[in-house]
Write a protein that holds these residues in place. Structure first.
Motif, PDB file in Angstrom:
ATOM      1  N   CYS A  39      -0.360 -69.114 -34.665  1.00 11.13           N
ATOM      2  CA  CYS A  39      -0.533 -69.737 -33.109  1.00 11.13           C
ATOM      3  C   CYS A  39       0.323 -70.137 -32.615  1.00 11.13           C
ATOM      4  CB  CYS A  39      -1.894 -69.450 -32.616  1.00 11.13           C
ATOM      5  SG  CYS A  39      -2.366 -67.788 -32.515  1.00 11.13           S
ATOM      6  N   TYR A  40      -0.341 -71.315 -33.328  1.00 12.36           N
ATOM      7  CA  TYR A  40       0.647 -72.376 -32.349  1.00 12.36           C
ATOM      8  C   TYR A  40       2.074 -73.520 -34.011  1.00 12.36           C
ATOM      9  CZ  TYR A  40      -3.372 -75.042 -30.780  1.00 12.36           C
ATOM     10  OH  TYR A  40      -4.526 -75.241 -29.631  1.00 12.36           O
ATOM     11  N   THR A  41       1.929 -72.183 -34.119  1.00 16.43           N
ATOM     12  CA  THR A  41       3.807 -72.572 -35.106  1.00 16.43           C
ATOM     13  C   THR A  41       4.502 -70.563 -34.135  1.00 16.43           C
ATOM     14  OG1 THR A  41       3.079 -72.070 -37.290  1.00 16.43           O
ATOM     15  CG2 THR A  41       4.814 -71.484 -37.611  1.00 16.43           C
ATOM     16  N   LEU A  42       3.976 -70.356 -33.396  1.00 16.59           N
ATOM     17  CA  LEU A  42       4.016 -68.999 -32.859  1.00 16.59           C
ATOM     18  C   LEU A  42       4.735 -69.750 -31.388  1.00 16.59           C
ATOM     19  CD1 LEU A  42       2.660 -65.751 -33.751  1.00 16.59           C
ATOM     20  CD2 LEU A  42       4.563 -66.449 -34.297  1.00 16.59           C
ATOM     21  N   ALA A  43       4.107 -70.482 -31.335  1.00 22.56           N
ATOM     22  CA  ALA A  43       4.700 -71.004 -29.863  1.00 22.56           C
ATOM     23  C   ALA A  43       5.653 -72.059 -30.185  1.00 22.56           C
ATOM     24  CB  ALA A  43       2.901 -71.433 -29.070  1.00 22.56           C
ATOM     25  N   GLY A  44       5.500 -72.982 -31.317  1.00 23.58           N
ATOM     26  CA  GLY A  44       6.768 -74.011 -31.542  1.00 23.58           C
ATOM     27  C   GLY A  44       5.791 -75.389 -31.691  1.00 23.58           C
ATOM     28  N   PHE A  45       4.559 -75.117 -31.452  1.00 22.91           N
ATOM     29  CA  PHE A  45       3.481 -77.040 -31.351  1.00 22.91           C
ATOM     30  C   PHE A  45       3.539 -76.910 -32.886  1.00 22.91           C
ATOM     31  CE2 PHE A  45       2.297 -75.193 -27.593  1.00 22.91           C
ATOM     32  CZ  PHE A  45       2.985 -76.103 -26.395  1.00 22.91           C
ATOM     33  N   VAL A  46       3.201 -76.127 -34.339  1.00 18.40           N
ATOM     34  CA  VAL A  46       3.878 -76.801 -35.440  1.00 18.40           C
ATOM     35  C   VAL A  46       5.173 -76.325 -35.050  1.00 18.40           C
ATOM     36  CG1 VAL A  46       3.935 -75.338 -37.783  1.00 18.40           C
ATOM     37  CG2 VAL A  46       1.605 -76.046 -36.439  1.00 18.40           C
ATOM     38  N   PRO A  47       6.054 -77.059 -35.920  1.00 16.84           N
ATOM     39  CA  PRO A  47       6.318 -78.777 -35.856  1.00 16.84           C
ATOM     40  C   PRO A  47       5.801 -79.319 -34.764  1.00 16.84           C
ATOM     41  CG  PRO A  47       8.317 -77.675 -37.190  1.00 16.84           C
ATOM     42  CD  PRO A  47       8.187 -76.979 -36.448  1.00 16.84           C
ATOM     43  N   HIS A  48       6.547 -78.923 -33.939  1.00 15.28           N
ATOM     44  CA  HIS A  48       7.859 -80.026 -33.115  1.00 15.28           C
ATOM     45  C   HIS A  48       5.860 -80.727 -32.885  1.00 15.28           C
ATOM     46  CE1 HIS A  48      11.026 -78.226 -33.005  1.00 15.28           C
ATOM     47  NE2 HIS A  48      10.789 -76.685 -32.418  1.00 15.28           N
TER      48      HIS A  48
ATOM     49  N   VAL B  73       7.241 -68.514 -25.200  1.00 11.07           N
ATOM     50  CA  VAL B  73       6.135 -68.416 -25.748  1.00 11.07           C
ATOM     51  C   VAL B  73       5.219 -68.810 -24.694  1.00 11.07           C
ATOM     52  CG1 VAL B  73       4.671 -68.314 -27.504  1.00 11.07           C
ATOM     53  CG2 VAL B  73       7.234 -68.043 -27.869  1.00 11.07           C
ATOM     54  N   GLY B  74       4.410 -67.986 -24.561  1.00 11.59           N
ATOM     55  CA  GLY B  74       2.628 -67.990 -23.230  1.00 11.59           C
ATOM     56  C   GLY B  74       1.905 -68.384 -24.781  1.00 11.59           C
ATOM     57  N   LEU B  75       0.823 -69.327 -24.043  1.00 17.47           N
ATOM     58  CA  LEU B  75      -0.198 -69.855 -25.829  1.00 17.47           C
ATOM     59  C   LEU B  75      -0.665 -69.917 -24.786  1.00 17.47           C
ATOM     60  CD1 LEU B  75      -1.000 -71.200 -28.213  1.00 17.47           C
ATOM     61  CD2 LEU B  75      -0.469 -73.098 -27.401  1.00 17.47           C
ATOM     62  N   VAL B  76      -2.386 -69.497 -24.900  1.00 17.96           N
ATOM     63  CA  VAL B  76      -3.338 -69.512 -24.351  1.00 17.96           C
ATOM     64  C   VAL B  76      -4.698 -69.947 -25.478  1.00 17.96           C
ATOM     65  CG1 VAL B  76      -5.635 -68.675 -23.080  1.00 17.96           C
ATOM     66  CG2 VAL B  76      -3.157 -67.825 -22.199  1.00 17.96           C
TER      67      VAL B  76
ATOM     68  N   PRO C  23       8.211 -63.611 -23.222  1.00 17.12           N
ATOM     69  CA  PRO C  23       7.712 -62.087 -23.632  1.00 17.12           C
ATOM     70  C   PRO C  23       6.847 -62.493 -24.705  1.00 17.12           C
ATOM     71  CG  PRO C  23      10.203 -63.140 -23.895  1.00 17.12           C
ATOM     72  CD  PRO C  23       9.149 -64.360 -23.204  1.00 17.12           C
ATOM     73  N   LEU C  24       6.289 -63.266 -25.331  1.00 16.20           N
ATOM     74  CA  LEU C  24       5.133 -64.110 -26.254  1.00 16.20           C
ATOM     75  C   LEU C  24       4.398 -64.348 -25.917  1.00 16.20           C
ATOM     76  CD1 LEU C  24       4.190 -62.366 -29.079  1.00 16.20           C
ATOM     77  CD2 LEU C  24       5.148 -64.704 -30.110  1.00 16.20           C
ATOM     78  N   VAL C  25       2.880 -63.312 -25.951  1.00 19.38           N
ATOM     79  CA  VAL C  25       1.869 -63.961 -25.660  1.00 19.38           C
ATOM     80  C   VAL C  25       0.400 -64.119 -26.625  1.00 19.38           C
ATOM     81  CG1 VAL C  25      -0.100 -64.031 -23.790  1.00 19.38           C
ATOM     82  CG2 VAL C  25       1.977 -62.930 -23.000  1.00 19.38           C
ATOM     83  N   VAL C  26       0.235 -65.339 -26.808  1.00 15.80           N
ATOM     84  CA  VAL C  26      -0.834 -65.868 -28.077  1.00 15.80           C
ATOM     85  C   VAL C  26      -1.877 -66.337 -27.792  1.00 15.80           C
ATOM     86  CG1 VAL C  26      -0.673 -66.909 -30.494  1.00 15.80           C
ATOM     87  CG2 VAL C  26       1.677 -66.233 -29.352  1.00 15.80           C
ATOM     88  N   LEU C  27      -1.998 -65.746 -28.016  1.00 16.23           N
ATOM     89  CA  LEU C  27      -3.815 -66.269 -27.631  1.00 16.23           C
ATOM     90  C   LEU C  27      -4.979 -66.185 -28.565  1.00 16.23           C
ATOM     91  CD1 LEU C  27      -3.609 -62.657 -25.987  1.00 16.23           C
ATOM     92  CD2 LEU C  27      -4.568 -64.471 -24.255  1.00 16.23           C
ATOM     93  N   ASP C  28      -5.458 -68.204 -28.928  1.00 11.54           N
ATOM     94  CA  ASP C  28      -5.681 -67.614 -29.839  1.00 11.54           C
ATOM     95  C   ASP C  28      -7.690 -68.587 -29.920  1.00 11.54           C
ATOM     96  OD1 ASP C  28      -6.487 -69.436 -32.572  1.00 11.54           O
ATOM     97  OD2 ASP C  28      -6.103 -71.524 -31.879  1.00 11.54           O
ATOM     98  N   GLU C  29      -8.586 -67.149 -30.266  1.00 13.39           N
ATOM     99  CA  GLU C  29      -9.603 -67.245 -29.595  1.00 13.39           C
ATOM    100  C   GLU C  29     -10.185 -67.271 -28.208  1.00 13.39           C
ATOM    101  OE1 GLU C  29     -12.510 -68.036 -32.795  1.00 13.39           O
ATOM    102  OE2 GLU C  29     -10.638 -68.576 -34.569  1.00 13.39           O
TER     103      GLU C  29
END
Lengths: 289, 265, 278
Positions: C46-55, C84-87, C163-169
């Motif tokens: 999830c974090y990779t898709l949102a860029g927090f890995v590796p930034h 990318v939206g991350l929740v 365009p992309l929504v990522v939800l981590d648990e």
């Protein structure tokens, strides 16, 4: 799995320790009536789960069992102690309490020291402490992490550390607040195994949980709370089958109970084996099988 | 819990609906006059003529008076004792045992307390009548960085949560046998285990919040818009400039007055 | 929409990779669920898709990560933010603290993107009603229940129309009511087909309801990938540290006991189980 063979921390020699909650009411300074006349007797060695929606009074109730809260009315006895007459720290030798959020509990820099914190407060010697820590870490399968900083572990592992840190205190009574939150199948099995083991040793295990399937699998007695009162109290198989009653406090019955009821089986079972047996029985009788 | 705007006292008043920068300019002007124009009683005069009427208009006069009184009193007492009695030389007004109250010291203390009164009351008047998000939005329009606005606003909302958290952490330690009831020494020792989890779990929280902020494009450069709209009028803009000029004028005049005799002589 | 090729990632100081040669393609509009044991790499993905890995987390990333047309390792977090939206799990930590009402909290992302006021208001009203938060719009975000806060976090991200929504648990720290509320919003989101969604989740019963596709992660690799019916009832789940739903377990036990002989697809949800056992 070698770890599981090692000895469990033994219960303190304090003897059987029933809990008596006598007509307890509690009002927070804000004016919220969190408990209204709750009475319970919990026998030594019982495994009891408290369920109900948020705000039903579950946490307020268990905080009375180790004296963190003192009743506004009524009294709570842990063994022969009235919780009002002893400090929380003293009661800690009798009642271990694992908080919901591990990050509210962890204070030491290594997992080993963290698990040894409670035994240290209880005045155990260094040798005793080392044995307590080793046994408790083995139970949660974190023996290899004794020297690790707790914050280098995942949240789910930190929750197991807090579990171990209370197990190491060897109290006759244990309270687990949402023990399965954030755990995966392996963690669930591990915690379930620990509960079974504690039950086997005759220790009292209490839990607050939203995980109704976990509750069904390991706790023989279920107390349903709503609005500061006990709505139902009885054997898990009976209480968890009362879908309408559970719905009033927003609790869903376990998956197998829901399935049995949807299939109009005569009896709701709490285990997969029990379910299959019931199914076999009803098919035999109905001649459908 | 309703919306918590910190010190803000929600009222319908002309002062509340002024543009934050107008209030800021006015209060800055009052502060400059009270601090810069000589005279023992100047700050009190400015307070009476500049702050009190506006507080009354803004329906926050009782809040200002009690708030200022509570904040200023300890300073006033210590100023009075230290300056009044320990002023090196001067006219002795009253001899109390080995101590002598001196006129010069007394006047210095009165003026000092007045300046503190002005600093406190201008801050309170602004805070009581201005929503913090309106203030930071206005400051942002002046070019104050977003991150500073964020720190001010989030501190207001997140700090109160610390108290709840601290109580929970203390409860968790007591539940593991940590004695917190008893002598001061026992309690002081009990506080130590509280500090680390509060700090560490805050770091985890801060890291997650930093991620949440990035997701919401907080780090994006370029023009930002705002759902909150500040009400402004041409005359307020004019007034702000005049007040700013006046405040500068007072300061420049004071510096000139202080330096001129030296150069002229 | 998502194009990952041979992605391997080590957290700083880690000796074991969190993602180990992972490749994944997700077309636009798909609702893709990611399941796996703790530590399998769900959050890292999830974090990779949102860029927090590796930034954000640093560490060492190799391979190709392309999301919504953005080359993630090369782009800045600010550039990825609108795409990318991350929740994530903890609802409280997703509240910015910089805004005082639910409405303003939702506005925060739009303000940063510089969306004009009129459009901002319209989009906020839309999303408030989508997430069933309209009645709470003027409340303090801190006064909401966990489930309401998590719906607010989802709304705050959706309103930016990534365009992309990522939800981590997103429901792992919620009570059953809160989880239900969040799942209701996710089901509506799945129905719209507007966004591509990646959802990491432990509750298989819910995954079965709205995912188009389920991916199983194990030790940083994809070990199963297919329609929910196939993956969630598969006998392999346990070996990856996952527990099939009690419905699947009961069906398998019944099969073993000879109560059912046919090889009909094993049930995952209550409805499927009722159908299966009828």
């Amino acid at each position: 799995m070698k770890n599981a063979q090692r000895p469990t921390p033994n219960a303190t020699p304090a003897g059987p320790m029933p809990i008596t909650v006598e007509d307890v009411s509690f009002t927070y300074p804000s004016g919220t009536h969190a408990l209204r006349g709750v009475s319970l007797r919990i026998a030594p060695g019982e495994a009891m789960a408290i369920v109900g929606e948020n705000g039903a009074g579950k946490t307020t109730l268990v905080k009375h069992l180790n004296g963190l809260l003192k009743p506004s009315q009524g009294r709570v006895l842990v063994g022969d102690w009235d919780t009002r007459e002893h400090s929380v720290a003293k009661t800690a030798a009798r009642v271990g309490y694992v908080f919901q959020n591990p990050d509210d509990q962890i204070v030491e820099r290594t997992v080993g020291d963290e698990v040894g914190f409670g035994p240290k407060q209880l005045g155990r010697t260094e040798a005793e402490r080392a044995a307590d820590v080793a046994a408790a870490l083995a139970l949660v399968e974190l023996s290899d992490y004794a020297k690790t900083h707790p914050y280098d572990l995942t949240t789910a592992q930190r929750k197991l550390v807090t579990l171990a840190s209370v197990l190491a205190m060897r109290t006759p009574i244990l309270i687990f607040d949402e023990p399965t939150m954030g755990q995966d199948a392996r963690g669930l099995a591990l915690i379930g195994g620990i509960v079974e083991r504690l039950k086997g040793e005759g220790r009292t295990v209490l839990t607050i949980t939203h995980d109704i399937d976990f509750c069904a699998a390991h706790f023989g007695r279920v107390v349903v709370m709503a609005d500061g009162q006990v709505l139902a109290d009885g054997a898990a198989a009976d209480v968890l089958a009362r879908a309408e009653l559970l719905a009033t406090t927003n609790v869903e019955p376990p998956q197998l109970v829901r399935l049995a009821q949807a299939l109009r089986l005569p009896r709701a079972a709490l285990t997969v084996d029990g379910f299959v047996e019931t199914l076999q029985g009803s098919r035999g009788a109905g001649g459908q099988g | 819990m309703t919306v918590n705007y910190g010190l803000y006292v929600p009222k319908q008043s002309g002062i509340h609906s002024l543009h934050p920068l107008t209030k800021l300019a006015y209060l800055g002007f009052c502060l400059a006059v009270s601090w810069v124009i000589p005279g023992t009683w100047t700050p009190y005069l400015v307070f009476l003529l500049g702050i009190v009427p506006l507080s009354a208009l803004g329906q926050v006069l009782p809040n200002i008076l009690s708030g200022a009184f509570k904040a200023v009193l300890p300073f006033a007492i210590s100023l009075f004792v230290v300056q009044g009695f320990f002023w090196p030389e001067g006219t002795v007004l009253q001899q109390i045992g080995p101590f002598s109250l001196k006129e010069e010291g007394l006047f210095f203390a009165i003026r000092g307390a007045g300046r503190i009164l002005m600093a406190v009351s201008t801050f309170l008047l602004l805070s009581y009548t201005t929503r913090p998000d309106e203030l930071t939005l206005a400051l942002g329009q002046l070019g104050v960085p977003n991150s500073i606005a964020y720190v001010i606003l989030s501190t207001l909302q997140i700090i109160p949560r610390f108290q709840t958290k601290a109580t929970t952490i203390l409860d968790a330690q007591r539940s593991r046998g940590l004695e917190t009831e008893g002598s001061l020494r026992v309690r002081a020792r009990a506080l130590l285990p509280l500090v680390l989890p509060l700090l560490l779990s805050s770091i985890v929280d801060i890291e997650e919040r930093a991620i949440a902020l990035e997701v919401r494009a907080f780090g994006r450069q370029g023009p930002k818009t705002s759902l909150l709209v500040l009400h402004d009028t041409p005359w307020q803009r004019l007034l702000r400039w005049l007040l700013l000029l006046a405040a500068l004028g007072v300061i420049v005049w004071r510096i000139y007055a202080a330096l001129a005799p030296r150069f002229l002589s | 929409m998502i194009h990952l090729r041979d992605v391997t990632y080590f957290y700083p100081r880690a000796t074991v990779p969190a993602l180990a040669g992972l490749s994944l393609d997700v077309p636009a509009g798909q609702f893709c669920a990611v399941i796996g044991a703790n530590g399998a790499g769900k959050s890292t993905l999830c974090y990779t898709l949102a860029g927090f890995v590796p930034h954000f987390y640093r560490g060492k990333l190799t391979g190709q990560v392309e999301v919504a047309g953005v080359d993630v390792p090369a782009a800045s977090l600010a550039a990825i933010a609108g795409q990318v939206g991350l929740v994530f799990a903890n609802p409280f930590n997703q509240i910015t603290g910089a805004r005082f009402t639910v409405r303003e909290e939702i506005a925060f992302g739009l303000e940063n993107l510089g969306v004009p006021l009129d459009e901002m208001r319209a989009r906020i009203d839309d999303i408030l009603s989508f997430a069933k938060l309209t009645e709470l719009a003027e409340r303090s975000p801190f006064a909401l229940s966990g489930g309401q806060q998590q719906r607010l976090a989802i709304a705050s991200v959706l309103v930016m129309r990534p365009p992309l929504v990522v939800l981590d648990e997103p429901t792992s720290q919620l009570d059953p009511i809160g989880s239900k509320e969040v799942f209701a919003v996710l089901r509506d989101l799945a129905a719209t087909d507007e966004a591509t969604v990646v959802l990491a989740e432990q509750k298989l019963e819910w995954v079965a309801v709205f995912a188009d596709r389920v991916i199983v992660l194990h030790e940083g690799r994809i070990v199963a990938d297919g329609p929910p019916g196939d993956v969630l009832a598969s006998g392999d789940l346990t070996q990856y540290g996952l527990q099939p739903t009690r419905y699947t377990q009961a069906a398998r036990a019944a099969l073993a006991a000879g109560l059912r002989r046919d090889s009909a697809e094993l049930p995952v949800t209550l409805e499927e189980a009722v159908e299966y056992f009828k």
